[in-house]
Structures are given as C-alpha cells and as structure tokens.
Motif scaffolding. Structure first.
Motif, PDB file in Angstrom:
ATOM      1  N   ALA A  44      69.458   4.108  34.779  1.00  0.00           N
ATOM      2  CA  ALA A  44      68.585   4.823  33.842  1.00  0.00           C
ATOM      3  C   ALA A  44      68.773   6.324  33.960  1.00  0.00           C
ATOM      4  O   ALA A  44      68.804   7.046  32.953  1.00  0.00           O
ATOM      5  N   ILE A  45      68.901   6.820  35.182  1.00  0.00           N
ATOM      6  CA  ILE A  45      69.105   8.257  35.392  1.00  0.00           C
ATOM      7  C   ILE A  45      70.416   8.707  34.768  1.00  0.00           C
ATOM      8  O   ILE A  45      70.477   9.732  34.076  1.00  0.00           O
ATOM      9  N   ALA A  46      71.467   7.919  34.968  1.00  0.00           N
ATOM     10  CA  ALA A  46      72.772   8.266  34.394  1.00  0.00           C
ATOM     11  C   ALA A  46      72.734   8.219  32.869  1.00  0.00           C
ATOM     12  O   ALA A  46      73.267   9.104  32.190  1.00  0.00           O
ATOM     13  N   ALA A  47      72.070   7.190  32.312  1.00  0.00           N
ATOM     14  CA  ALA A  47      71.999   7.055  30.857  1.00  0.00           C
ATOM     15  C   ALA A  47      71.175   8.172  30.233  1.00  0.00           C
ATOM     16  O   ALA A  47      71.516   8.691  29.166  1.00  0.00           O
ATOM     17  N   CYS A  48      70.102   8.550  30.903  1.00  0.00           N
ATOM     18  CA  CYS A  48      69.219   9.590  30.355  1.00  0.00           C
ATOM     19  C   CYS A  48      69.954  10.914  30.233  1.00  0.00           C
ATOM     20  O   CYS A  48      69.743  11.667  29.281  1.00  0.00           O
ATOM     21  N   ALA A  49      70.829  11.203  31.170  1.00  0.00           N
ATOM     22  CA  ALA A  49      71.581  12.454  31.129  1.00  0.00           C
ATOM     23  C   ALA A  49      72.490  12.521  29.918  1.00  0.00           C
ATOM     24  O   ALA A  49      72.762  13.610  29.389  1.00  0.00           O
ATOM     25  N   GLN A  50      72.956  11.372  29.438  1.00  0.00           N
ATOM     26  CA  GLN A  50      73.858  11.327  28.289  1.00  0.00           C
ATOM     27  C   GLN A  50      73.126  11.136  26.970  1.00  0.00           C
ATOM     28  O   GLN A  50      73.596  11.564  25.918  1.00  0.00           O
TER      29      GLN A  50
ATOM     30  N   CYS B 160      64.697  15.463  31.766  1.00  0.00           N
ATOM     31  CA  CYS B 160      64.248  14.565  30.700  1.00  0.00           C
ATOM     32  C   CYS B 160      62.749  14.745  30.476  1.00  0.00           C
ATOM     33  O   CYS B 160      61.945  14.551  31.387  1.00  0.00           O
ATOM     34  N   SER B 161      62.367  15.107  29.257  1.00  0.00           N
ATOM     35  CA  SER B 161      60.952  15.360  28.958  1.00  0.00           C
ATOM     36  C   SER B 161      60.357  14.327  28.012  1.00  0.00           C
ATOM     37  O   SER B 161      59.211  14.470  27.575  1.00  0.00           O
TER      38      SER B 161
END
Length: 247
Positions: free
Chosen positions: A42-48, A77-78
C-alpha cells in the motif's frame, strides 16, 4: 479530485477474497481502483497513485490500521482514509479516529455501503454513475443462515446481487481453504488467530455460515481447549470445500 476523471481509490487488504471483491465493486462504481495485499504494498502504491481515498484493513501481518496510516501520512499522502475490519469495538474505533481515519466499517461491505461511503467522503463523486442492483435479496433469518453450509442470500446481498461475482469469489475462497487446510492443525496460536480473523471476512462475503460459526468458536476456544475446536473447524472446513466445489 477532478470532475473529469474517476476517483482513484487505494484498497489494502491481506484477505484475497475481500480484496478481490472491494476492487471489483469499486470498479463497478466507476472508480479507478488499485489493490494492495499488504501494508508495504500500500505504501509503494500510494507513492505512485496519488489516491483520492484510502480503504485500509485494520489488521495485516506487516502493517495495518493506525501504524499504516501514519506511514502513509509521513510519505505525503493526504487522502481521507477509511478503515475496514472483520470486527470493530469501541476502543478500536477510538484508536483509528485518533490516528486520522475519517470512518471505520466492518466487513463484509456491500456495494450500496461502498456507494454511500463514496458519496460521504468524495463529494464530487457523481452518484448518477452508480450501477447498483436494486433487488438484492434480503437477509434470511439468522437461524436459517447459521444452519446452512453455504447461504446464497446474505452473500448475494453483500456483492450487490451479482451471481458471477459470487461464483468467482467462492472459487478463490475454495482455493484458499484447500491451500491452508493441511496446515491448520500445526499453526502456532498467534498465526492461527490472524488467519481466523481473515477467514471470518471471507466467510461473510461467500455466505459460508457454518464455517463462520466454527471459526468464531475456535477463536473463543484458543485460550482454553484448542484441539477440540480445531477438529470442529477442520470438519466444517472440509464440508465447506465440498459444497463450494459443487456450487
């Protein structure tokens, strides 16, 4: 969120049945949805992705709930975050709210409930795009649900009345059960507890009422007589796999 594009939703859930349903249902609601099977994914996907909304499981083996949202916020991410869980008591809700979650919902989450969440937390989302099935079957009496191995009524209601979706979820569920079944007798208690937590969500999506009962019983018995409850779970698990294959 722009009016000229669909909302981008990031869904994180380590239960494959829940993840497949949520991603598919949000797609039917005209959302651009990305699924992640772990907190790190999820962290990796959110960055993209730069999502408009986060739908995050409260309990995942690596990272979930409040710690996951803190990491996402540190990464910039906000997007508003909604927590999902097989169960939510008052302390869990308070912890999630303190961490910054705007809402928390228990699984299974039906299509209509997803639509309501989108309307509440994404004001620009166009409600005219909804493609809900209006005549989803009503839940049968609780006693009848509990007596069944596979109960179609509540399962269809959870997936918006789509039998093809239910058939696909049950196929995935059957594979998961067959893979995990041989390991149940030897799983350490902590791993077993985590698996049972995920299992209950899948049972509700697939209408596996008897297996849900057995899973809940084993959770209650983990601190007491474990062997008898494991045996009951394994027996009902075998019955459920057979019923899923016939369906």
């Amino acid at each position: 969120m722009s009016k000229d594009r669909p909302p981008r939703i990031l869904v994180a859930d380590d239960d494959p049945v829940s993840l497949q349903f949520l991603v598919g249902a949000l797609g039917e609601l005209d959302c651009a949805t990305t699924g992640a099977a772990s907190g790190s994914a999820a962290i990796a996907a959110c960055a993209q992705l730069s999502p408009d909304l986060l739908l995050l499981d409260r309990r995942m083996p690596d990272l979930g709930g409040a710690p996951l949202l803190r990491e996402l916020r540190r990464g910039g991410c906000s997007a508003p975050a909604i927590a999902t869980s097989a169960e939510l008591d008052a302390p869990a809700r308070a912890e999630l709210a303190a961490a910054g979650y705007v809402d928390a919902v228990t699984k299974p989450i039906g299509v209509e409930q997803l639509a309501a969440l989108l309307g509440m937390h994404l004001p620009e989302w166009q409600t005219s795009r909804l493609r809900l099935i209006a005549n989803a079957p009503a839940d049968p009496p609780a006693a009848a649900v509990r007596a069944a191995v596979l109960e179609d009524g509540p399962a269809l209601a959870a997936v918006g009345g789509d039998r093809e979706t239910l058939r696909a979820l049950r196929g995935l569920f059957s594979q998961e059960l067959e893979t995990t079944s041989p390991r149940i007798a030897t799983l350490p208690a902590d791993e077993l507890g985590e698996w049972l937590h995920r299992l209950r969500a899948s049972c509700r999506y697939c209408g596996a009422a008897r297996l849900l009962d057995a899973a809940e019983q084993l959770e209650h018995e983990l601190k007491r007589s474990r062997d008898a409850a494991r045996g009951e779970l394994l027996e009902v698990l075998s019955i459920t796999i057979a019923a899923l294959k016939k369906g």
